[in-house]
Design an enzyme around this catalytic site. Structure first.
Site, PDB file in Angstrom:
ATOM      1  N   PHE A 128       0.854  -1.194   0.000  1.00  0.00           N
ATOM      2  CA  PHE A 128       0.000   0.000   0.000  1.00  0.00           C
ATOM      3  C   PHE A 128       0.884   1.236   0.000  1.00  0.00           C
ATOM      4  O   PHE A 128       1.711   1.410   0.889  1.00  0.00           O
ATOM      5  CB  PHE A 128      -0.934   0.039   1.220  1.00  0.00           C
ATOM      6  CG  PHE A 128      -1.864   1.223   1.154  1.00  0.00           C
ATOM      7  CD1 PHE A 128      -2.992   1.203   0.334  1.00  0.00           C
ATOM      8  CD2 PHE A 128      -1.592   2.386   1.862  1.00  0.00           C
ATOM      9  CE1 PHE A 128      -3.827   2.306   0.239  1.00  0.00           C
ATOM     10  CE2 PHE A 128      -2.431   3.500   1.770  1.00  0.00           C
ATOM     11  CZ  PHE A 128      -3.555   3.456   0.950  1.00  0.00           C
ATOM     12  N   ASP A 215       9.283   2.839   1.815  1.00  0.00           N
ATOM     13  CA  ASP A 215       8.048   3.512   2.221  1.00  0.00           C
ATOM     14  C   ASP A 215       7.848   3.255   3.715  1.00  0.00           C
ATOM     15  O   ASP A 215       7.334   2.219   4.121  1.00  0.00           O
ATOM     16  CB  ASP A 215       6.862   2.981   1.413  1.00  0.00           C
ATOM     17  CG  ASP A 215       5.538   3.623   1.859  1.00  0.00           C
ATOM     18  OD1 ASP A 215       5.540   4.376   2.851  1.00  0.00           O
ATOM     19  OD2 ASP A 215       4.510   3.353   1.205  1.00  0.00           O
ATOM     20  N   LYS A 244       2.605   9.647   8.245  1.00  0.00           N
ATOM     21  CA  LYS A 244       1.767   9.351   9.409  1.00  0.00           C
ATOM     22  C   LYS A 244       2.247   9.909  10.757  1.00  0.00           C
ATOM     23  O   LYS A 244       1.724  10.897  11.227  1.00  0.00           O
ATOM     24  CB  LYS A 244       1.525   7.848   9.501  1.00  0.00           C
ATOM     25  CG  LYS A 244       0.682   7.336   8.327  1.00  0.00           C
ATOM     26  CD  LYS A 244       0.007   6.033   8.621  1.00  0.00           C
ATOM     27  CE  LYS A 244      -1.086   5.725   7.621  1.00  0.00           C
ATOM     28  NZ  LYS A 244      -0.681   4.957   6.441  1.00  0.00           N
TER      29      LYS A 244
HETATM   30  C1  PLP Z   1      -0.939   5.248   5.010  1.00  0.00           C
HETATM   31  C2  PLP Z   1       0.136   4.858   4.085  1.00  0.00           C
HETATM   32  C3  PLP Z   1       0.354   5.587   2.893  1.00  0.00           C
HETATM   33  C4  PLP Z   1      -0.549   6.700   2.434  1.00  0.00           C
HETATM   34  O1  PLP Z   1      -0.528   7.785   3.296  1.00  0.00           O
HETATM   35  P1  PLP Z   1      -1.619   8.953   3.128  1.00  0.00           P
HETATM   36  O2  PLP Z   1      -1.176   9.983   4.124  1.00  0.00           O
HETATM   37  O3  PLP Z   1      -2.949   8.360   3.439  1.00  0.00           O
HETATM   38  O4  PLP Z   1      -1.548   9.441   1.726  1.00  0.00           O
HETATM   39  C5  PLP Z   1       1.427   5.211   2.108  1.00  0.00           C
HETATM   40  N1  PLP Z   1       2.233   4.186   2.457  1.00  0.00           N
HETATM   41  C6  PLP Z   1       2.044   3.481   3.583  1.00  0.00           C
HETATM   42  C7  PLP Z   1       2.998   2.385   3.926  1.00  0.00           C
HETATM   43  C8  PLP Z   1       0.985   3.783   4.425  1.00  0.00           C
HETATM   44  O5  PLP Z   1       0.794   3.049   5.536  1.00  0.00           O
END
Ligand code: PLP
Length: 393
Positions: A128, A215, A244
């Site tokens: 994700f 990420d 986050k």
């Molecule tokens: C939540 C998340 C995203 C997306 O972040 P947003 O602030 O919702 O755009 C991308 N990568 C990972 C691993 C995430 O957990």
């Protein structure tokens, strides 16, 4: 009054008014123990005094100037993040998707400098990375992608935690330029790869002159038990995406880079109006200073161990519990059946949890839990899971 909102979310019927530490209160005065932290965002808990103080002071002084001017707080934040991560330069944006978007653009920019006309980025099944068109295309979830085609090209998808698949992709394509990977897959079900996976990726990136892009939107900012999850493997990526936990609830994301990847962006290459504005930077700086001062990275590791041990004690031997796993305060308990219903049951019990990948109970509690709060979460979640087969319809 939900009619005026686009129906993008299936929301639970609760409205929170106030929070303190690991606790939230709804508009009827009910109290909830928060084992989710707004999805790994409020790592310092709710209404942390250091963040509140920084925001109050900054809100009364200066919110925003744009990036047409120097922003000292943004510069300090960048330096602090570089110090803790081993990266060299930082670009600020407002979300995780945008942080990954910047990473994808860096990989493409580098490819174009190298004369690679149709560059590809290796991405993982069940990954994700966000909901913008590029990050949705990188995401490994066909349900999330459905209806939004055509997706962006330039991604090659392989199984997660599988180094042979990386070698096969390298043999099959000459135009791969980067690997984008979550050190622990969050939305994908708290999937922790075997030890050596990131190190294996690092070696392959070095060998092929690819960028390793981590990420860490969810795993970063001490949640994994280290400042950044890649530090568990003693490697450093070339590009690092954060969001986050970075602002403890104030929207801010960051894309960091080192080596030649850090030198690619020039004035006009990329930008964000709000990115790293004084208000957001002040909150993130307070977060970084608090994690550092209170050694919340070590505390997250300790709490994670304590909770995993507790879950084993409470749940081992139950036939409907498939796996108990995690890294720091990212904890997943996989059941043998879909269990989204547990979220509502927990809510009724005054506890906030999440279920992802249909059958994985996911916990992302704040890093400031005390021992008894951690034990309370374990006891309450274990009870819900133990009773689940009986309530399962
Ligand atoms: C939540 C998340 C995203 C997306 O972040 P947003 O602030 O919702 O755009 C991308 N990568 C990972 C691993 C995430 O957990």
């Amino acid at each position: 009054m939900q009619q005026a909102l686009m129906q993008t979310y299936g929301r639970l019927p609760v409205r929170f008014e106030r929070g303190e530490g690991a606790w939230l209160w709804d508009d009827r005065g009910n109290r909830y123990l928060d084992a989710l932290s707004g999805i790994a965002v409020c790592g310092l808990g709710h209404a942390h005094p250091a963040v509140t103080r920084a925001l109050r002071e900054q809100a009364g002084r200066l919110l925003h100037t744009s990036n047409l001017y120097r922003i000292p707080l943004q510069e300090s934040l960048a330096a602090a993040l570089c110090k803790h991560s081993g990266m060299q330069r930082c670009f600020f944006c407002n979300s995780g998707a945008e942080a990954n978007e910047a990473a994808i653009k860096l990989a493409r920019l580098r490819a174009s400098r190298l004369g690679i006309r149709r560059p590809r980025i290796l991405v993982m099944e069940d990954a994700f990375h966000g909901r913008t068109m590029a990050t949705l295309s990188a995401t490994g979830n066909s349900k999330a992608q459905k209806g939004f085609e055509p997706l962006l090209e330039g991604f090659v998808r392989i199984p997660f935690a599988d180094l042979d698949a990386v070698d096969a992709a390298a043999a099959g394509h000459t135009d791969i330029v980067a690997v984008l990977v979550e050190p622990v897959q969050g939305e994908g079900g708290v999937r922790v790869p075997p030890a050596g996976y990131l190190r294996g990726l690092r070696e392959r990136c070095d060998r092929n002159d690819w960028l390793l892009m981590a990420d860490e939107v969810q795993t970063g900012m001490a949640r994994s038990g280290r400042w950044f999850a890649f530090q568990h493997e003693d490697i450093v990526p070339d590009v690092l995406a954060l969001a986050k936990g970075l602002g403890n609830g104030v929207p801010i994301g960051a894309c960091l880079a080192r080596g030649d990847a850090a030198e690619l962006m020039q004035p006009g290459s990329h930008g964000s109006t709000f990115g790293g504005n004084p208000l957001a930077a002040s909150a993130a700086l307070a977060v970084v200073e608090t994690i550092s001062r209170e050694r919340l990275d070590e505390r997250a590791a300790e709490l994670g161990q304590r909770m995993i041990t507790g879950f084993h004690r409470e749940l081992d031997g139950l036939s409907h519990v498939r796996d108990i796993r995690g890294l720091g305060l990212m904890i997943g308990i996989e059941l043998d059946r879909p269990c989204a219903e547990l979220v509502r049951q927990a809510l009724a019990d005054g506890l906030l949890i999440n279920v992802t990948a249909e059958r994985v109970v996911r916990l992302l509690p704040p890093l400031i839990l005390d021992d008894s709060e951690a034990d309370d979460i374990v006891r309450r979640v274990a009870r819900l899971i133990r009773d689940f087969p009986a309530t399962d319809s």
